[in-house]
Design an enzyme around this catalytic site. Structure first.
Site, short mmCIF file in Angstrom:
data_model
loop_
_atom_site.label_atom_id
_atom_site.label_comp_id
_atom_site.label_asym_id
_atom_site.label_seq_id
_atom_site.Cartn_x
_atom_site.Cartn_y
_atom_site.Cartn_z
N GLU A 117 -22.19 -15.67 -54.78
CA GLU A 117 -20.80 -15.78 -56.01
C GLU A 117 -20.51 -17.00 -54.77
O GLU A 117 -21.06 -17.27 -53.47
CB GLU A 117 -19.66 -15.33 -55.18
N LYS A 119 -18.32 -19.13 -51.78
CA LYS A 119 -17.76 -18.78 -50.48
C LYS A 119 -16.41 -19.72 -50.56
O LYS A 119 -16.75 -20.96 -50.02
CB LYS A 119 -18.41 -18.72 -48.89
N ASP A 121 -13.11 -21.69 -48.61
CA ASP A 121 -13.12 -21.59 -47.87
C ASP A 121 -11.37 -21.56 -47.77
O ASP A 121 -10.53 -22.69 -48.06
CB ASP A 121 -13.32 -22.74 -47.31
N LYS A 329 -24.50 -20.30 -45.18
CA LYS A 329 -23.44 -21.01 -45.54
C LYS A 329 -23.42 -22.61 -45.38
O LYS A 329 -25.10 -22.53 -44.71
CB LYS A 329 -22.30 -21.04 -43.81
N CYS A 423 4.54 -51.96 -31.81
CA CYS A 423 4.53 -52.04 -33.80
C CYS A 423 3.70 -53.01 -34.52
O CYS A 423 4.03 -54.47 -34.37
CB CYS A 423 6.03 -51.54 -34.64
N CYS A 426 5.67 -54.99 -37.46
CA CYS A 426 7.01 -56.02 -37.01
C CYS A 426 7.20 -56.79 -35.29
O CYS A 426 7.78 -56.74 -35.57
CB CYS A 426 8.09 -54.80 -37.49
N CYS A 441 7.75 -46.53 -35.29
CA CYS A 441 7.97 -48.00 -35.53
C CYS A 441 9.41 -47.20 -35.72
O CYS A 441 9.64 -46.97 -36.72
CB CYS A 441 7.30 -48.67 -36.55
N CYS A 446 11.23 -52.73 -40.96
CA CYS A 446 10.02 -52.84 -40.79
C CYS A 446 9.06 -53.22 -42.27
O CYS A 446 9.49 -52.11 -43.47
CB CYS A 446 9.28 -51.55 -39.98
ZN ZN Z 1 7.58 -51.85 -37.28
#
Ligand code: ZN
Length: 696
Positions: A117, A119, A121, A329, A423, A426, A441, A446
């Site tokens: 089968e 497996k 997760d 595995k 940022c 900007c 930011c 922005c």
């Molecule tokens: Zn920004």
């Protein structure tokens, strides 16, 4: 290795494995990969076997002698009727041959027949059906006792709450424990992680952790927002016991009862054929929409399974793992790549997500040039530096992740990574809010944030404006024509025509699509606003309740939840309620609603709730305490479907107070005001159209 060294190492490994068990099972936040964990646990088990005296001297307790415990705070515990064990696992074909050889010796027959089968997760679950009805869902816990997560599991759409016997199939047993795995598809995993980014909270490492973490949320409404799936393949206790006699028949029975089972279970005789089937599975699993990390090989015949028994059985009166099954595995796909630089991606709420720009490398059949680094903490914890050689891992459709640094290949000029203070889009100074892992930011204007907000609003999942994709959104934000979502409806044809030659046709098409979107369904606008936690499903629930953007924006917390935090609206939990109220508490967001109204947006409210009965027409209910069978949301839905209303506080106008156990001050108030108080039985009688006992 000397005796003292062995004892030291055993102690050290026990502490490490226990720590990672805690991170993995209880917090769903592993720090190492499954592969590293399995290797560590294996080393410990081997040492304990080769140095039994030293192992004993290091103490009785060892994580190899127990099952990783997932039990968490806030859940009621429930016992399993038959122990829920884990599987021994290996990454090695030679060990699979030993597994078979042991069973051949034990059973005295050859070749043995096995099932193979996939497996999946995910997080283990045990479902109990009594008289064909789903009564309880329990996590593995310590194998004997787990957490009752029934409310959360009931939100899984593909899971029938009632079993039906198929024509000519196995009969539905009186009592049965059906074991399986709760998981998430890659698509949903990626969607939720993007949302985590926007919320400024930690991403989930893999679909398994997300499924396990979701299963342990205390708010079923939030669970319902995440599309969990379940697959069932294991048999626990069953009455009568002899419903089926083999693994193959069991899979058939599960599917026959209408449950989501495993579609393709391979069957093989002898270990060489088993290994061949595993290789086929490994080749096919890349196309699966969910994560698989191996193959589970089980003896097909139940009589042979009973003969083989369990490890740990008898000696400690606690079953640890079956001798008749083993998980093979697949080692994860991993590659080394040079980390050229770390860049920042700006999200729609200003979250800055660091991204690893890699020297392109082949991994799991694709070329990988970028990988997520999650957040600043993660980079610091793993000490990832620009110029490093890093390990990149990829599983299925999950975004590739940097899992560590090959320190042996670190150059002398590599310096620790300093997270930018501004940022990249900007130049605004970045901030970190309390309780968040993300840097943000804080500038709402922005340009990248604006572009992403507009893109989200115009996407198919929201108001669906054709022609307003990433590139156009970037143009509109970049030119400053669009700063907020309502600006989309203020675009001028002459401006758009200036974008190039021969754009007349596409401009008119775009403007027509924008105009047409004004009448989109209300939930699309609600979703498009980008309220944290509010996805499409929640937006629909909100649209049904509030029926206009203004009503939603003006709603107080008390309209969503009562004083104890209980949900008053089906599908909307406390987290979401607080997020919504918090969102509209800022002037900037209220202005969005006002702006949309100004530009002539007229969202289409959903059809009036279908009232299936009038038994409660004109009645106002107040709910208090815990009802024996109904949740608050269910009771509310029943009241509304019958034409009644639910209010948060008791007044003279209240028709009934529906009280359960541990009812609070509302009950006292009802008595003072002389409002009739009914219990759940009385409520059901009311619904059925007869007067409740005790009501007036
Ligand atoms: Zn920004």
């Amino acid at each position: 290795m000397t005796s003292a060294e062995a004892q030291d190492r055993i102690r050290q490994l026990r502490a490490e494995v226990s720590r990672h068990d805690e991170l993995y099972y209880r917090r769903a936040r592993p720090e190492i990969t499954d592969f590293e964990y399995d290797r560590m646990r294996r080393e410990l088990a081997d040492l304990e076997r080769d140095f039994p005296a030293e192992a004993l001297a290091a103490g009785e307790e060892s994580p190899t002698r127990r099952i990783g415990d997932d039990r968490a705070q806030g859940f009621v515990r429930a016992r399993h009727a038959s122990a829920m064990t884990t599987l021994e696992n290996t990454y090695d074909e030679a060990e699979m041959r030993e597994f078979d050889a042991r069973l051949v010796r034990l059973i005295g027959r050859e070749p043995l027949e096995y099932t193979i089968e996939p497996k999946i997760d995910g997080a283990s679950i045990s479902l109990i059906y009594e008289q064909g009805k789903l009564v309880r869902a329990i996590t593995r816990g310590d194998g004997e006792e787990g957490d009752d997560v029934t409310a959360n599991v009931r939100t899984i759409r593909s899971l029938p709450h009632r079993l039906h016997a198929a024509e000519g199939g196995a009969p539905v047993p009186e009592f049965v424990e059906i074991r399986g795995e709760i998981y998430l598809r890659f698509e949903e995993f990626n969607r939720i992680n993007e949302e985590q980014d926007e919320l400024g909270v930690e991403r989930y490492a893999n679909p398994r952790n997300l499924a396990a973490g979701t299963l342990k949320l205390l708010d079923a409404a939030v669970v319902a927002e995440r599309r969990l799936e379940v697959v069932l393949y294991g048999l626990g206790a069953c009455r009568p016991a002899n419903v089926v006699s083999s693994q193959v028949d069991w899979h058939r029975a599960v599917r026959g009862w209408g449950l989501p089972g495993l579609a393709a279970v391979a069957r093989a005789r002898g270990i060489e054929d088993v290994l061949a089937a595993i290789r086929v599975l490994d080749a096919e699993r890349a196309g699966f929409p969910f994560a698989t990390d191996g193959a589970v090989v089980k003896l097909n015949d139940f009589a042979q399974q009973r003969e083989a028994g369990f490890r740990g059985e008898g000696e400690r009166a606690r079953k640890l793992s079956p001798r008749w099954a083993c998980a093979y595995k697949f080692a994860p796909e991993r590659a080394e790549a040079r980390l050229l630089s770390i860049t920042l991606q700006v999200g729609r709420t200003g979250v800055l997500t660091p991204v690893a720009e890699l020297e392109p490398v082949q991994l799991a059949g694709t070329t990988v040039a970028r990988a997520t680094l999650h957040n600043a903490d993660e980079i610091a914890r793993k000490d990832i530096r620009e110029g490093d050689v890093v390990w990149v891992e990829k599983a299925g459709e999950v975004i590739p992740a940097v899992i560590g640094v090959n320190l042996a290949r670190r150059g002398p000029s590599c310096v620790p990574y300093a997270f930018p203070t501004q940022c990249p889009a900007c130049g605004t100074a970045v901030v970190r809010q309390e309780g968040e892992v993300a840097m943000r930011c804080p500038n709402p204007s922005c340009p990248v944030q604006v572009r992403r907000r507009v893109q989200h609003f115009a996407s198919k999942a929201c108001v669906d404006i054709e022609g307003l994709g990433e590139a156009m959104a970037e143009t509109l934000a970049g030119r400053g024509w669009v700063r907020t979502v309502p600006d989309v409806y203020r675009l001028r044809r002459e401006d758009l025509l200036g974008l190039g030659k021969n754009v007349e046709k596409s401009t008119d098409k775009l403007l027509a699509a924008i105009e047409a979107s004004k009448g989109s369904e209300l939930w699309r606008f609600i979703h498009g606003l980008g309220i944290p936690h509010v996805g499409a499903a929640a937006a629909k629930d909100l649209a049904a309740r509030f029926r206009s953007l203004e009503a939603l924006a003006g709603a107080s917390l008390g309209e969503f939840i009562d004083a104890k935090g209980n949900s008053l609206i089906l599908g909307i939990g406390e987290t979401m309620a607080r997020a919504i109220v918090g969102f509209f508490a800022t002037a900037e967001h209220r202005a969005l609603v006002e702006g949309l109204r100004e530009v002539g947006v007229a969202p289409m409210a959903p059809a009036e709730r279908v009232v299936t009965g009038t038994a409660l027409a004109g009645c106002t209910f107040v709910l208090t305490g815990t009802l024996p069978a109904l949740t608050r949301e269910e009771a509310t839905a029943l009241i509304e479907a019958a034409g009644g209303k639910v209010s948060g506080s008791v007044s003279k106008k209240t028709s009934y107070v529906l009280a359960g156990e541990e009812a609070g001050s509302k009950l006292d108030k009802a008595r003072t005001l002389g409002v009739p108080v009914i219990d759940e039985a009385g409520f059901r009688a009311l619904l059925a159209g007869s007067a409740p006992a005790g009501g007036s």
